[in-house]
Design an enzyme around this catalytic site. Structure first.
Site, PDB file in Angstrom:
ATOM      1  CD  GLU A 169      -3.166  -0.892   2.126  1.00  0.00           C
ATOM      2  OE1 GLU A 169      -2.974  -0.167   3.115  1.00  0.00           O
ATOM      3  OE2 GLU A 169      -4.241  -1.494   1.920  1.00  0.00           O
ATOM      4  CE1 TYR A 187      -0.200  -8.661   1.745  1.00  0.00           C
ATOM      5  CE2 TYR A 187       0.360 -10.466   3.226  1.00  0.00           C
ATOM      6  CZ  TYR A 187       0.691  -9.634   2.171  1.00  0.00           C
ATOM      7  OH  TYR A 187       1.892  -9.779   1.523  1.00  0.00           O
ATOM      8  CG  ASN A 232      -5.653  -2.164  -4.070  1.00  0.00           C
ATOM      9  OD1 ASN A 232      -5.608  -2.909  -5.058  1.00  0.00           O
ATOM     10  ND2 ASN A 232      -5.339  -2.571  -2.857  1.00  0.00           N
ATOM     11  CE  LYS A 233      -9.264   2.903 -10.113  1.00  0.00           C
ATOM     12  NZ  LYS A 233     -10.222   3.720  -9.357  1.00  0.00           N
ATOM     13  CE1 TYR A 236     -12.291  -6.637   0.213  1.00  0.00           C
ATOM     14  CE2 TYR A 236     -11.259  -4.599  -0.502  1.00  0.00           C
ATOM     15  CZ  TYR A 236     -11.232  -5.739   0.261  1.00  0.00           C
ATOM     16  OH  TYR A 236     -10.165  -5.992   1.080  1.00  0.00           O
TER      17      TYR A 236
END
Lengths: 171, 171
Positions: free
Chosen positions: B27, B94, B132-133, B139
């Site tokens: 990240e 994660y 963060n595509k 999601y």
């Protein structure tokens, strides 16, 4: 104006419920409120509470036009940042319109940060609606920063059928 | 690939700490990580834990190039929506890069939703970085929605000197 900030008790749930509805109306999401006084009583004042609350109260002679002395509240709970550790989350901060501009909101927020620091938290998190410029300005003035604008974090949610389906998964 | 999802224990904190650093590197916020293995042990496994965790583990013969069998984790805690009540917050999700695309992330997320539903929660909240595509798509595919984009909620934070000053207030 005199006011006191104190921990919420079971007896405050009726007023918290009232003020949650007022807040939701202000935020234009009244149709989303499912919470009742009884939910608050059960979820906040049982053995393992989901939240804690504080109340702002004014003396009887300063009561609101409708006769209320409980004129603001904040709900909060402890949370965790996997990068920075213990955190406190301020779920709501509300002061009735006729009692704004008297330091009550700041006092409520100050109390939540005190409680957070006392519990070893290094940050206090909350959300604000991007069109609510007066609240945003108020928070920025207190030294808070906008994690969404500055780092790009978006709040995401799973609920209803999607949550049920996710839970059923293929485990 | 076989894998199991189970509750994290004190003995997992070393691997959780390692994976938190891997996640932070991914990240691009590695410099922000203050958390140590000992913090995780104290904050997650004492009497009133600030979080709970689950671990994804693969059998020995599927271990990673570096010899790890604990290949994914999620930290979560219970929270509250003053509009909708009990909620669960998924702080991290994660999976190590070489174990992605095998259903482990979905299984971890599914487990957090199961635990949330079992505790009476009606929603699961979390955040995602807007660049963060691949995570965002993942999601959305699970039926989650973007509260920031759709309703305008921004994540706000108060920390460091600002938090100390706020707490000192004029109470």
């Amino acid at each position: 104006m005199d006011f006191t900030i104190r921990a919420a008790t079971l007896e405050d749930c009726k007023d918290i419920s009232r003020m949650i509805l007022e807040l939701a109306e202000y935020e234009k999401v009244l149709d989303q409120v499912k919470i009742t006084q009884r939910d608050l009583e059960q979820d906040g004042f049982s053995k393992n509470p989901f939240f804690h609350g504080i109340i702002a109260e004014v003396p009887e002679h300063h009561k609101s036009g409708e006769g209320h002395t409980k004129v603001g509240y904040s709900l909060y709970f402890y949370s965790y940042s996997s990068f920075k550790g213990r955190a406190v989350y301020m779920e709501d901060l509300y002061v009735m319109p006729e009692f704004r501009g008297k330091g009550i909101g700041k006092a409520l927020m100050s109390k939540v940060s005190q409680l957070g620091l006392a519990a070893g938290c290094t940050q206090m998190n909350f959300t604000v609606l991007d069109w609510n410029k007066s609240s945003l300005d108020f928070y920025l003035k207190q030294g808070c920063w906008d994690v969404t604008s500055d780092l790009g974090y978006h709040c995401m949610r799973c609920e209803g059928d999607a949550l049920e389906q996710l839970a059923q998964g293929d485990l």
